[in-house]
Design an enzyme around this catalytic site. Structure first.
Site, PDB file in Angstrom:
ATOM      1  N   GLY A  16       0.685  -1.216  -0.093  1.00 38.54           N
ATOM      2  CA  GLY A  16      -0.226  -0.325  -0.176  1.00 38.54           C
ATOM      3  C   GLY A  16       1.515   0.975  -0.009  1.00 38.54           C
ATOM      4  N   ARG A  26      13.668  10.111  -2.832  1.00 34.70           N
ATOM      5  CA  ARG A  26      14.318  11.425  -3.205  1.00 34.70           C
ATOM      6  C   ARG A  26      15.556  11.334  -2.097  1.00 34.70           C
ATOM      7  NH1 ARG A  26      14.835  15.916  -0.600  1.00 34.70           N
ATOM      8  NH2 ARG A  26      15.829  18.006  -0.750  1.00 34.70           N
ATOM      9  N   ALA A  27      15.224  10.754  -1.017  1.00 32.94           N
ATOM     10  CA  ALA A  27      16.676  10.726  -0.132  1.00 32.94           C
ATOM     11  C   ALA A  27      17.901   9.890  -0.745  1.00 32.94           C
ATOM     12  CB  ALA A  27      16.187  10.446   1.477  1.00 32.94           C
ATOM     13  N   ARG A  77       1.375  -4.587  -5.046  1.00 35.44           N
ATOM     14  CA  ARG A  77       1.383  -5.746  -4.514  1.00 35.44           C
ATOM     15  C   ARG A  77       1.521  -7.140  -6.024  1.00 35.44           C
ATOM     16  NH1 ARG A  77      -3.549  -3.752  -0.899  1.00 35.44           N
ATOM     17  NH2 ARG A  77      -2.204  -3.138   0.941  1.00 35.44           N
ATOM     18  N   ASP A 108       5.638  -5.417   5.456  1.00 34.14           N
ATOM     19  CA  ASP A 108       6.630  -6.721   6.155  1.00 34.14           C
ATOM     20  C   ASP A 108       6.209  -7.876   5.189  1.00 34.14           C
ATOM     21  OD1 ASP A 108       3.826  -7.402   6.807  1.00 34.14           O
ATOM     22  OD2 ASP A 108       4.248  -8.806   8.218  1.00 34.14           O
ATOM     23  N   SER A 110       6.378  -6.872   2.070  1.00 34.05           N
ATOM     24  CA  SER A 110       7.430  -6.659   1.019  1.00 34.05           C
ATOM     25  C   SER A 110       8.300  -7.079   1.356  1.00 34.05           C
ATOM     26  CB  SER A 110       7.109  -5.271   0.600  1.00 34.05           C
ATOM     27  OG  SER A 110       6.146  -4.120   0.565  1.00 34.05           O
ATOM     28  N   THR A 131       4.485   1.940   5.826  1.00 35.15           N
ATOM     29  CA  THR A 131       2.644   1.996   5.548  1.00 35.15           C
ATOM     30  C   THR A 131       2.947   2.916   6.379  1.00 35.15           C
ATOM     31  OG1 THR A 131       1.854   0.142   6.265  1.00 35.15           O
ATOM     32  CG2 THR A 131       4.054  -0.095   7.582  1.00 35.15           C
ATOM     33  N   ASP A 133       0.415   2.218   8.767  1.00 34.22           N
ATOM     34  CA  ASP A 133      -0.319   1.246   9.399  1.00 34.22           C
ATOM     35  C   ASP A 133       0.533   1.387  10.888  1.00 34.22           C
ATOM     36  OD1 ASP A 133      -2.183   0.649   8.035  1.00 34.22           O
ATOM     37  OD2 ASP A 133      -2.162  -1.401   8.869  1.00 34.22           O
ATOM     38  N   ASP A 135       2.652  -0.815  12.099  1.00 37.56           N
ATOM     39  CA  ASP A 135       1.995  -2.190  12.600  1.00 37.56           C
ATOM     40  C   ASP A 135       4.228  -3.224  12.254  1.00 37.56           C
ATOM     41  OD1 ASP A 135       1.865  -2.456  10.237  1.00 37.56           O
ATOM     42  OD2 ASP A 135       0.567  -2.984  10.404  1.00 37.56           O
ATOM     43  N   GLY A 176      -6.153   0.561   9.432  1.00 37.49           N
ATOM     44  CA  GLY A 176      -5.754  -0.145   9.818  1.00 37.49           C
ATOM     45  C   GLY A 176      -6.307  -1.931  10.363  1.00 37.49           C
ATOM     46  N   ARG A 177      -5.387  -2.249   9.128  1.00 38.26           N
ATOM     47  CA  ARG A 177      -6.093  -3.450   8.857  1.00 38.26           C
ATOM     48  C   ARG A 177      -5.798  -5.249   9.774  1.00 38.26           C
ATOM     49  NH1 ARG A 177      -4.569  -5.835   2.790  1.00 38.26           N
ATOM     50  NH2 ARG A 177      -2.632  -4.662   4.424  1.00 38.26           N
ATOM     51  N   ALA A 192     -11.134  12.221  21.254  1.00 36.95           N
ATOM     52  CA  ALA A 192     -12.390  11.113  21.099  1.00 36.95           C
ATOM     53  C   ALA A 192     -13.404  10.705  22.614  1.00 36.95           C
ATOM     54  CB  ALA A 192     -11.744   9.522  20.288  1.00 36.95           C
ATOM     55  N   ARG A 251     -24.130   9.032  13.893  1.00 33.92           N
ATOM     56  CA  ARG A 251     -23.930   8.792  12.298  1.00 33.92           C
ATOM     57  C   ARG A 251     -22.713   8.206  12.728  1.00 33.92           C
ATOM     58  NH1 ARG A 251     -28.654  10.352  12.296  1.00 33.92           N
ATOM     59  NH2 ARG A 251     -29.229  11.847  11.222  1.00 33.92           N
TER      60      ARG A 251
HETATM   61  O1  F6P Z   1      -1.504  -1.532   5.092  1.00 34.66           O
HETATM   62  C1  F6P Z   1      -1.917  -0.158   4.965  1.00 34.66           C
HETATM   63  C2  F6P Z   1      -3.554  -0.186   4.493  1.00 34.66           C
HETATM   64  O2  F6P Z   1      -4.134   1.064   4.072  1.00 34.66           O
HETATM   65  C3  F6P Z   1      -4.109  -0.753   5.789  1.00 34.66           C
HETATM   66  O3  F6P Z   1      -5.149  -0.130   6.789  1.00 34.66           O
HETATM   67  C4  F6P Z   1      -5.596  -1.142   5.147  1.00 34.66           C
HETATM   68  O4  F6P Z   1      -6.417  -1.935   5.279  1.00 34.66           O
HETATM   69  C5  F6P Z   1      -5.683  -1.537   3.731  1.00 34.66           C
HETATM   70  O5  F6P Z   1      -3.937  -0.934   3.480  1.00 34.66           O
HETATM   71  C6  F6P Z   1      -6.324  -1.719   2.402  1.00 34.66           C
HETATM   72  O6  F6P Z   1      -5.717  -1.013   1.425  1.00 34.66           O
HETATM   73  P1  F6P Z   1      -6.222  -1.014  -1.039  1.00 34.66           P
HETATM   74  O7  F6P Z   1      -7.372  -0.422  -0.452  1.00 34.66           O
HETATM   75  O8  F6P Z   1      -5.177  -0.269  -1.000  1.00 34.66           O
HETATM   76  O9  F6P Z   1      -6.075  -2.339  -0.737  1.00 34.66           O
END
Ligand code: F6P
Length: 327
Positions: A16, A26-27, A77, A108, A110, A131, A133, A135, A176-177, A192, A251
């Site tokens: 992603g 660039r760097a 991907r 990860d 990649s 990424t 995320d 993570d 955040g999958r 929040a 909502r």
């Molecule tokens: O891993 C990054 C991320 O944005 C996740 O948070 C999300 O679930 C996923 O990619 C969505 O990926 P795509 O819509 O590109 O398949």
């Protein structure tokens, strides 16, 4: 800078996209050029390496990209790279261009691809964590995370205005999958009232009792839900809240891919630049199969095999802070 023994490297962005990838490209390019290393960029991640879709990256090619989201190299991907056949095609491209080193900017998945490549090809490989995320083990912040949480906070600030005007509760779904790190930091940063994260089990039940205990004391409420939470997403959460608390005006707002775009923050650009610079220095010093992270402002090198998703590792204090401050 001293001249390097490696002569030519390749670079891809993979998985992603995330804001800051361009600053990292660039760097890498400018650090290479300063040490007389040529750089070839391949388009669409490993697919571009398989199909030899490339561009010579000169200093001009990376001018005026530090502020742009997305990636000039595009990304993908690549299911083909998960096959031996695909990897061998990529190796042919590496040989054709006589590459001595390679930089992968991605997550990860990649890096797993890079490890598979390294088993069949002696090229030096390093990675930069890209990424939104955040993570991955081995870095305080991944490329894209800071921009994504700022995007979320900006969106929630706007949602707060309308929620406050109508005395509404908003369930806001963030990306955040597998990890709730975007949800956690943006929930604290946006003030929040509650959040649901994949790392916490059974938090939906406690959310309902929390809502029942505070529903009359405040005008607007924001509940941030990580997309990977077991509750199944914002729409289901909102339906359940409506059922349990029918007097609430509820909502939903699903922020989606706006979190992946936009101009990278200053912090992002600096981190991504540091990672790109250290990636080249790592190649020059002979390192391979490591991810370059930044921990406590210092470069950190984590073997690809360990740079995996860190799930279930949210700082307990951060969780408590939201519970205390959001009430
Ligand atoms: O891993 C990054 C991320 O944005 C996740 O948070 C999300 O679930 C996923 O990619 C969505 O990926 P795509 O819509 O590109 O398949």
């Amino acid at each position: 800078m001293e001249k390097a023994t490696i002569k030519k490297i390749g670079i891809i962005t993979s998985g992603g996209d995330s804001p800051g990838m361009n600053a990292c490209i660039r760097a890498v390019v400018r650090t290479c050029l300063a040490t007389d290393i040529q750089v070839v960029g391949f388009y669409r991640g490993y697919d571009g390496l398989i199909d030899d879709q490339h561009v010579e990256l000169t200093t001009d090619k990376v001018s005026n990209i530090i502020h742009r989201g997305g990636t000039i190299l595009k990304t993908a991907r690549s299911p083909r790279f998960m096959t031996k056949e695909g990897i061998y095609m990529a190796i042919n491209t590496i040989k054709k261009h006589q590459l001595d080193g390679f930089v992968v900017i991605g997550g990860d998945g990649s890096f797993k691809g890079a490890l598979a490549l390294s088993e069949l090809c002696p090229i030096q490989l390093v990675g930069c964590p890209g990424t939104i995320d955040n993570d991955l083990v081995g870095t305080d912040f991944t490329i894209g995370y800071d921009t994504a949480i700022n995007t979320v906070v900006d969106a929630v600030d706007k949602i707060r205005d309308t929620a406050e005007s109508h005395d509404r509760l908003f369930v806001v779904e963030v990306m955040g999958r597998d990890a709730g790190l975007i949800a956690l930091r943006s929930a604290i940063g946006s003030g929040a009232e509650a959040m649901l994260l994949p790392e916490r089990k059974d938090d939906f039940e406690s959310l309902i009792s929390k809502i029942k205990s505070w529903r009359n004391s405040k005008s607007s409420r924001i509940v941030i839900v990580a997309e990977g939470d077991e509750s199944g997403g914002a729409i289901k959460v909102a339906d359940a809240i409506k059922k349990e608390c029918p007097s609430l005006d509820v909502r939903v707002s699903i922020l989606g891919h706006i979190q992946r775009g936009g101009n990278p923050t200053c912090m992002e650009r600096v981190n991504a630049s540091l990672m790109g610079y250290h990636a080249v220095k790592a190649l020059i010093s002979g390192k391979s199969k490591v991810m370059i992270g930044i921990i406590n402002k210092q470069p950190a090198f984590t073997p690809f095999k360990d740079a995996v998703k860190h799930i279930n590792e949210l700082y307990p204090e951060m969780l408590e802070i939201l519970d205390v401050l959001g009430n």
